[in-house]
Design a protein around this motif. Structure first.
Motif, mmCIF file in Angstrom:
data_model
loop_
_atom_site.group_PDB
_atom_site.id
_atom_site.type_symbol
_atom_site.label_atom_id
_atom_site.label_comp_id
_atom_site.label_asym_id
_atom_site.label_seq_id
_atom_site.Cartn_x
_atom_site.Cartn_y
_atom_site.Cartn_z
ATOM 1 N N ASP A 1 0.849 -1.188 0.000
ATOM 2 C CA ASP A 1 0.000 0.000 0.000
ATOM 3 C C ASP A 1 0.893 1.250 0.000
ATOM 4 N N ALA A 2 0.832 1.998 -1.094
ATOM 5 C CA ALA A 2 1.692 3.177 -1.249
ATOM 6 C C ALA A 2 1.460 4.205 -0.145
ATOM 7 N N LYS A 3 0.214 4.334 0.289
ATOM 8 C CA LYS A 3 -0.123 5.304 1.341
ATOM 9 C C LYS A 3 0.535 4.901 2.671
ATOM 10 N N MET A 4 0.471 3.620 2.985
ATOM 11 C CA MET A 4 1.078 3.124 4.229
ATOM 12 C C MET A 4 2.604 3.233 4.165
ATOM 13 N N ARG A 5 3.175 2.890 3.021
ATOM 14 C CA ARG A 5 4.627 2.973 2.850
ATOM 15 C C ARG A 5 5.097 4.423 2.995
ATOM 16 N N SER A 6 4.355 5.325 2.402
ATOM 17 C CA SER A 6 4.684 6.748 2.485
ATOM 18 C C SER A 6 4.599 7.233 3.939
ATOM 19 N N ALA A 7 3.575 6.810 4.663
ATOM 20 C CA ALA A 7 3.429 7.205 6.069
ATOM 21 C C ALA A 7 4.573 6.644 6.905
ATOM 22 N N PHE A 8 4.960 5.411 6.645
ATOM 23 C CA PHE A 8 6.069 4.788 7.370
ATOM 24 C C PHE A 8 7.358 5.581 7.148
ATOM 25 N N ILE A 9 7.655 5.887 5.896
ATOM 26 C CA ILE A 9 8.863 6.645 5.562
ATOM 27 C C ILE A 9 8.803 8.037 6.169
ATOM 28 N N SER A 10 7.637 8.663 6.117
ATOM 29 C CA SER A 10 7.473 10.005 6.675
ATOM 30 C C SER A 10 7.741 10.026 8.183
ATOM 31 N N GLU A 11 7.186 9.070 8.900
ATOM 32 C CA GLU A 11 7.369 9.035 10.356
ATOM 33 C C GLU A 11 8.827 8.766 10.743
ATOM 34 N N TRP A 12 9.480 7.860 10.045
ATOM 35 C CA TRP A 12 10.884 7.591 10.354
ATOM 36 C C TRP A 12 11.786 8.751 9.930
ATOM 37 N N SER A 13 11.393 9.476 8.896
ATOM 38 C CA SER A 13 12.150 10.673 8.502
ATOM 39 C C SER A 13 12.043 11.734 9.589
ATOM 40 N N LYS A 14 10.847 11.868 10.159
ATOM 41 C CA LYS A 14 10.658 12.807 11.275
ATOM 42 C C LYS A 14 11.519 12.394 12.465
ATOM 43 N N PHE A 15 11.555 11.100 12.760
ATOM 44 C CA PHE A 15 12.390 10.587 13.842
ATOM 45 C C PHE A 15 13.849 10.977 13.602
ATOM 46 N N LEU A 16 14.318 10.767 12.390
ATOM 47 C CA LEU A 16 15.704 11.083 12.043
ATOM 48 C C LEU A 16 15.962 12.578 12.228
ATOM 49 N N ASP A 17 15.069 13.409 11.727
ATOM 50 C CA ASP A 17 15.237 14.867 11.850
ATOM 51 C C ASP A 17 15.195 15.326 13.305
ATOM 52 N N MET A 18 14.278 14.780 14.090
ATOM 53 C CA MET A 18 14.144 15.183 15.501
ATOM 54 C C MET A 18 15.374 14.793 16.316
ATOM 55 N N ASN A 19 15.950 13.667 16.005
ATOM 56 C CA ASN A 19 17.063 13.157 16.795
ATOM 57 C C ASN A 19 18.430 13.540 16.260
ATOM 58 N N ARG A 20 18.465 14.197 15.132
ATOM 59 C CA ARG A 20 19.740 14.585 14.534
ATOM 60 C C ARG A 20 20.593 15.412 15.489
ATOM 61 N N GLY A 21 19.988 16.342 16.192
ATOM 62 C CA GLY A 21 20.741 17.200 17.105
ATOM 63 C C GLY A 21 21.005 16.594 18.464
ATOM 64 N N SER A 22 20.277 15.542 18.822
ATOM 65 C CA SER A 22 20.412 14.990 20.164
ATOM 66 C C SER A 22 21.410 13.838 20.246
ATOM 67 N N VAL A 23 21.917 13.370 19.110
ATOM 68 C CA VAL A 23 22.908 12.295 19.104
ATOM 69 C C VAL A 23 24.266 12.934 18.952
ATOM 70 N N HIS A 24 25.126 12.712 19.935
ATOM 71 C CA HIS A 24 26.457 13.336 19.932
ATOM 72 C C HIS A 24 27.521 12.308 19.664
ATOM 73 N N SER A 25 28.569 12.747 18.982
ATOM 74 C CA SER A 25 29.711 11.850 18.708
ATOM 75 C C SER A 25 30.525 11.629 19.949
#
Length: 66
Positions: free
Chosen positions: A42-66
């Motif tokens: 289902d393209a709609k479900m796949r798109s929602a899955f990718i969208s939510e994980w992209s948000k996760f990546l963006d939200m956590n980009r600044g909180s993960v430190h080397s």
């Protein structure tokens, strides 16, 4: 390479910066989620899955430190 695979790889690379136990838990969670959803037809479900994980990546980009 699909956007699904690219996103998966980006998330794992980001999680690699976490301390050992947190990294292991993060990797396991991400692997399970992506395995469960890799064959979404289902393209709609796949798109929602990718969208939510992209948000996760963006939200956590600044909180993960080397």
């Amino acid at each position: 390479m699909s956007s699904f695979t690219l996103l998966y790889r980006r998330i794992l690379r980001q999680l690699a910066r976490l301390p050992g136990d947190m990294r292991a838990v993060g990797w396991e969670h991400v692997r399970q989620e992506f395995r469960l959803h890799k064959d979404l037809k289902d393209a709609k479900m796949r798109s929602a899955f990718i969208s939510e994980w992209s948000k996760f990546l963006d939200m956590n980009r600044g909180s993960v430190h080397s």
